[in-house]
Motif scaffolding. Structure first.
Motif, PDB file in Angstrom:
ATOM      1  N   ARG A   5       0.739  -1.359   0.038  1.00 36.30           N
ATOM      2  CA  ARG A   5      -0.037  -0.025   0.096  1.00 36.30           C
ATOM      3  C   ARG A   5       0.845   1.375   0.015  1.00 36.30           C
ATOM      4  O   ARG A   5       1.676   1.261   0.598  1.00 36.30           O
ATOM      5  N   VAL A   6       0.392   2.229  -0.595  1.00 37.04           N
ATOM      6  CA  VAL A   6       0.993   3.595  -0.452  1.00 37.04           C
ATOM      7  C   VAL A   6       0.137   4.394   0.267  1.00 37.04           C
ATOM      8  O   VAL A   6      -0.845   4.721   0.192  1.00 37.04           O
ATOM      9  N   VAL A   7       0.731   4.896   1.402  1.00 36.71           N
ATOM     10  CA  VAL A   7       0.579   5.708   2.299  1.00 36.71           C
ATOM     11  C   VAL A   7       0.962   7.156   2.137  1.00 36.71           C
ATOM     12  O   VAL A   7       2.145   7.488   1.972  1.00 36.71           O
ATOM     13  N   ALA A   8       0.028   8.404   2.166  1.00 37.75           N
ATOM     14  CA  ALA A   8       0.322   9.584   2.085  1.00 37.75           C
ATOM     15  C   ALA A   8       0.368  10.144   3.548  1.00 37.75           C
ATOM     16  O   ALA A   8      -0.829   9.818   4.212  1.00 37.75           O
ATOM     17  N   PHE A   9       1.142  11.098   4.009  1.00 37.68           N
ATOM     18  CA  PHE A   9       1.214  11.644   5.213  1.00 37.68           C
ATOM     19  C   PHE A   9       0.953  13.173   4.998  1.00 37.68           C
ATOM     20  O   PHE A   9       1.444  13.740   4.143  1.00 37.68           O
ATOM     21  N   ASN A  10       0.464  13.797   6.100  1.00 33.74           N
ATOM     22  CA  ASN A  10       0.092  15.232   6.253  1.00 33.74           C
ATOM     23  C   ASN A  10       1.381  16.027   6.325  1.00 33.74           C
ATOM     24  O   ASN A  10       2.041  15.660   7.294  1.00 33.74           O
ATOM     25  N   ASP A  11       1.860  16.618   5.254  1.00 33.00           N
ATOM     26  CA  ASP A  11       3.003  17.395   5.372  1.00 33.00           C
ATOM     27  C   ASP A  11       2.949  18.829   5.728  1.00 33.00           C
ATOM     28  O   ASP A  11       3.790  19.609   5.872  1.00 33.00           O
ATOM     29  N   LEU A  12       1.721  19.236   6.023  1.00 36.29           N
ATOM     30  CA  LEU A  12       1.396  20.505   6.777  1.00 36.29           C
ATOM     31  C   LEU A  12       1.859  21.608   5.995  1.00 36.29           C
ATOM     32  O   LEU A  12       1.783  22.826   6.129  1.00 36.29           O
ATOM     33  N   ARG A  13       2.152  21.395   4.479  1.00 40.58           N
ATOM     34  CA  ARG A  13       2.566  22.469   3.694  1.00 40.58           C
ATOM     35  C   ARG A  13       1.663  22.487   2.271  1.00 40.58           C
ATOM     36  O   ARG A  13       1.384  23.557   1.773  1.00 40.58           O
ATOM     37  N   SER A  14       1.143  21.360   1.855  1.00 38.66           N
ATOM     38  CA  SER A  14       0.407  21.202   0.719  1.00 38.66           C
ATOM     39  C   SER A  14      -1.084  21.658   0.916  1.00 38.66           C
ATOM     40  O   SER A  14      -1.723  21.242   1.823  1.00 38.66           O
ATOM     41  N   GLU A  15      -1.593  22.450  -0.058  1.00 38.26           N
ATOM     42  CA  GLU A  15      -3.012  22.774   0.177  1.00 38.26           C
ATOM     43  C   GLU A  15      -3.839  21.630  -0.270  1.00 38.26           C
ATOM     44  O   GLU A  15      -3.434  20.789  -0.927  1.00 38.26           O
ATOM     45  N   ASP A  16      -5.162  21.636   0.502  1.00 42.05           N
ATOM     46  CA  ASP A  16      -5.999  20.499   0.240  1.00 42.05           C
ATOM     47  C   ASP A  16      -6.458  20.093  -1.089  1.00 42.05           C
ATOM     48  O   ASP A  16      -6.255  19.030  -1.383  1.00 42.05           O
ATOM     49  N   ALA A  17      -6.755  21.172  -1.762  1.00 42.06           N
ATOM     50  CA  ALA A  17      -7.141  21.083  -2.984  1.00 42.06           C
ATOM     51  C   ALA A  17      -6.123  20.649  -4.068  1.00 42.06           C
ATOM     52  O   ALA A  17      -6.508  19.900  -4.828  1.00 42.06           O
ATOM     53  N   VAL A  18      -4.888  20.824  -3.837  1.00 44.10           N
ATOM     54  CA  VAL A  18      -3.684  20.432  -4.374  1.00 44.10           C
ATOM     55  C   VAL A  18      -3.713  18.970  -4.382  1.00 44.10           C
ATOM     56  O   VAL A  18      -3.491  17.873  -5.187  1.00 44.10           O
ATOM     57  N   ALA A  63       6.594   7.237  -6.959  1.00 45.69           N
ATOM     58  CA  ALA A  63       7.335   8.139  -7.576  1.00 45.69           C
ATOM     59  C   ALA A  63       6.557   9.367  -8.376  1.00 45.69           C
ATOM     60  O   ALA A  63       7.075  10.293  -8.603  1.00 45.69           O
ATOM     61  N   ARG A  64       5.401   8.836  -8.953  1.00 47.50           N
ATOM     62  CA  ARG A  64       4.421   9.955  -9.340  1.00 47.50           C
ATOM     63  C   ARG A  64       4.177  10.836  -8.287  1.00 47.50           C
ATOM     64  O   ARG A  64       4.255  11.929  -8.541  1.00 47.50           O
ATOM     65  N   MET A  65       3.837  10.595  -7.227  1.00 43.50           N
ATOM     66  CA  MET A  65       3.371  11.498  -6.074  1.00 43.50           C
ATOM     67  C   MET A  65       4.573  12.310  -5.573  1.00 43.50           C
ATOM     68  O   MET A  65       4.546  13.388  -5.495  1.00 43.50           O
ATOM     69  N   LEU A  66       5.788  11.648  -5.650  1.00 45.85           N
ATOM     70  CA  LEU A  66       6.885  12.375  -5.429  1.00 45.85           C
ATOM     71  C   LEU A  66       7.324  13.478  -6.459  1.00 45.85           C
ATOM     72  O   LEU A  66       7.704  14.667  -5.899  1.00 45.85           O
ATOM     73  N   GLY A  67       6.808  13.489  -7.470  1.00 42.32           N
ATOM     74  CA  GLY A  67       7.095  14.144  -8.744  1.00 42.32           C
ATOM     75  C   GLY A  67       6.179  15.396  -8.543  1.00 42.32           C
ATOM     76  O   GLY A  67       6.484  16.391  -8.769  1.00 42.32           O
ATOM     77  N   PHE A  68       5.332  15.245  -7.551  1.00 42.40           N
ATOM     78  CA  PHE A  68       4.313  16.490  -7.367  1.00 42.40           C
ATOM     79  C   PHE A  68       4.506  17.089  -6.077  1.00 42.40           C
ATOM     80  O   PHE A  68       3.914  17.572  -5.330  1.00 42.40           O
ATOM     81  N   GLY A  69       5.654  16.654  -5.227  1.00 39.82           N
ATOM     82  CA  GLY A  69       5.929  17.096  -3.968  1.00 39.82           C
ATOM     83  C   GLY A  69       5.398  16.426  -2.811  1.00 39.82           C
ATOM     84  O   GLY A  69       5.595  16.841  -1.773  1.00 39.82           O
ATOM     85  N   LEU A  70       4.645  15.476  -2.962  1.00 36.81           N
ATOM     86  CA  LEU A  70       4.168  14.565  -1.596  1.00 36.81           C
ATOM     87  C   LEU A  70       5.242  13.752  -1.266  1.00 36.81           C
ATOM     88  O   LEU A  70       5.999  13.054  -2.076  1.00 36.81           O
TER      89      LEU A  70
END
Length: 79
Positions: A5-18, A63-70
């Protein structure tokens, strides 16, 4: 069954809409699901945003998510 599974964490920088847009376009999630997972990330600090049969498939999603800064993490799926 999905082994990883791929887990995303709250980075406190990215806007919710993004984040929702990235989950929709990059992870292929329906927009409503992407918005719901974005809220879960904000409230719980993390959410599973992708499932994959192989580690290689999970790495493509990450890798795709990393490309967008997550900053996703790949975990072995226990459930």
């Amino acid at each position: 069954m999905s082994e990883f599974r791929v887990v995303a964490f709250n980075d406190l920088r990215s806007e919710d809409a993004v984040v929702a847009d990235i989950l929709n376009r990059v992870c292929g999630l329906p927009l409503a699901d992407a918005v719901a997972l974005t809220r879960q990330i904000e409230v719980d600090g993390k959410a599973t945003v992708g499932l994959a049969a192989t580690r290689a498939d999970a790495e493509v999603i990450a890798a795709r998510m990393l490309g967008f800064g997550l900053r996703p993490v790949i975990e072995r799926n226990r459930a």
